[in-house]
Write an enzyme that holds these catalytic residues in place. Structure first.
Site, PDB file in Angstrom:
ATOM      1  N   TYR A  33      76.966  -5.939  11.931  1.00 34.72           N
ATOM      2  CA  TYR A  33      78.092  -5.643  11.046  1.00 34.72           C
ATOM      3  C   TYR A  33      79.392  -5.606  11.828  1.00 34.72           C
ATOM      4  CZ  TYR A  33      78.455  -0.810  12.781  1.00 34.72           C
ATOM      5  OH  TYR A  33      78.659   0.300  13.573  1.00 34.72           O
ATOM      6  N   LYS A 149      76.488  -5.091  17.945  1.00 35.05           N
ATOM      7  CA  LYS A 149      76.897  -4.200  16.848  1.00 35.05           C
ATOM      8  C   LYS A 149      75.855  -4.280  15.731  1.00 35.05           C
ATOM      9  CE  LYS A 149      81.104  -2.522  14.606  1.00 35.05           C
ATOM     10  NZ  LYS A 149      81.100  -1.217  15.289  1.00 35.05           N
ATOM     11  N   GLU A 182      79.879   6.691  25.251  1.00 36.07           N
ATOM     12  CA  GLU A 182      80.824   6.459  24.161  1.00 36.07           C
ATOM     13  C   GLU A 182      80.521   7.430  23.039  1.00 36.07           C
ATOM     14  OE1 GLU A 182      80.312   2.540  22.520  1.00 36.07           O
ATOM     15  OE2 GLU A 182      78.131   2.698  22.557  1.00 36.07           O
ATOM     16  N   LEU A 207      79.601  -0.291  23.405  1.00 36.37           N
ATOM     17  CA  LEU A 207      80.064  -1.420  22.609  1.00 36.37           C
ATOM     18  C   LEU A 207      81.465  -1.804  23.065  1.00 36.37           C
ATOM     19  CD1 LEU A 207      79.463  -3.194  20.031  1.00 36.37           C
ATOM     20  CD2 LEU A 207      80.810  -1.503  18.779  1.00 36.37           C
TER      21      LEU A 207
END
Length: 287
Positions: A33, A149, A182, A207
């Site tokens: 996505y 992702k 993250e 990411l």
């Protein structure tokens, strides 16, 4: 006004939008996505988002559901049909509908695509940025390929829910070495006591955020002191300021980490300035 979604070639009422129960996204989280910010009737950094979508698809051996130009057209159409002036547009692509089987389906099975959009309040986001948010650390428990992702976000949901139950807005993953990787849905940043901006390299373990990339462009343009390296949770506790970045919140100041007050407990000047300037360093595509 009824919301409109795009599902596999058709624009339909959001309330009626559906995919087959044997879509591999539903059965296996076998898909990817992207989320693009919509700002002042413009889609922010759409080329970078679609570049990353293409990479994610390639890493999972999923074909584009249509040409890239067609995807761009659909994104714009969904934003227009939902009259979104400020908000987000979401695109999801899965491997398609096929009998439940761990092996990939035949090449004749077409990928599924869903696009939705919704409005958000810039004033509400700005009000939150003026007070800052709290984050809570959480042990890294995700698969190694977080550079893709993927829609397989259950670990992220667990981390963010844990933070929410403690009164936080975000979770920061911490790896086995004690370093922050993250956030559950954001990239993590600190500003050291010496005024150096720090974020973890995106080669592995995080990411490669599109908003992160825009902030890096802005950092270079403004000539800010910057280091791309790992930083520990202890270093974050001791930082002058901290913030997170994502398409849904641009640069959001962090004022507490695990109940530890960061800096003076108020949004920092670096994060605030980067937030103010962000859209001057991005690619804006008019809807």
């Amino acid at each position: 006004m009824s919301r409109i979604a795009y599902v596999n070639g058709q624009y339909v009422r959001h309330a009626d939008a559906a995919v087959h129960i044997e879509d591999r996204g539903y059965q296996f989280a076998d898909g990817v996505y992207e989320v693009c910010e919509v700002w002042n009737n413009q889609i922010v950094d759409m080329p970078r988002h679609l570049d990353r979508l293409g990479r994610s698809l390639s890493e999972l051996s999923i074909d584009w559901p249509m040409s890239r130009a067609a995807v761009e057209f659909v994104l714009r159409q969904v934003v227009r049909r939902n009259k979104v002036h400020n908000g987000i547009v979401y695109i999801q692509v899965t491997r398609g509908v096929s009998r439940r089987d761990h092996f990939f389906p035949p090449e004749t099975v077409a990928p599924s695509i869903v696009v939705t959009a919704r409005s958000s309040s810039p004033a509400a986001g700005q009000a939150l940025a003026e007070t800052g948010i709290s984050v809570f650390s959480y042990p890294e428990n995700r698969w190694p390929r977080v550079d893709i992702k993927s829609i397989a976000l259950l670990p992220n949901c667990l981390a963010k829910q844990s933070a929410k139950e403690k009164g936080g807005k975000e979770a920061w993953y911490v790896d086995a070495d004690g370093n922050v990787t993250e956030g559950g849905s954001t990239n993590a940043w600190i500003v050291t006591k010496e005024g150096v901006l720090v974020t973890r390299p995106a080669e592995n373990g995080i990411l490669r955020g599109i908003t992160r990339a825009g902030i890096l462009d802005l950092v270079a343009r403004e000539g800010l002191a910057f280091e791309e390296r790992a930083f520990s949770l202890e270093e974050a506790y001791d930082a002058r300021e901290a913030f997170v970045t994502a398409a849904t919140n641009i640069a959001m100041p962090v004022v507490r980490i695990d109940e530890r007050v960061i800096g003076n407990g108020h949004p920092g000047s670096v994060a605030t300035r980067l937030r103010e300037l962000f859209h001057t360093a991005t690619d804006l595509k008019v809807v």
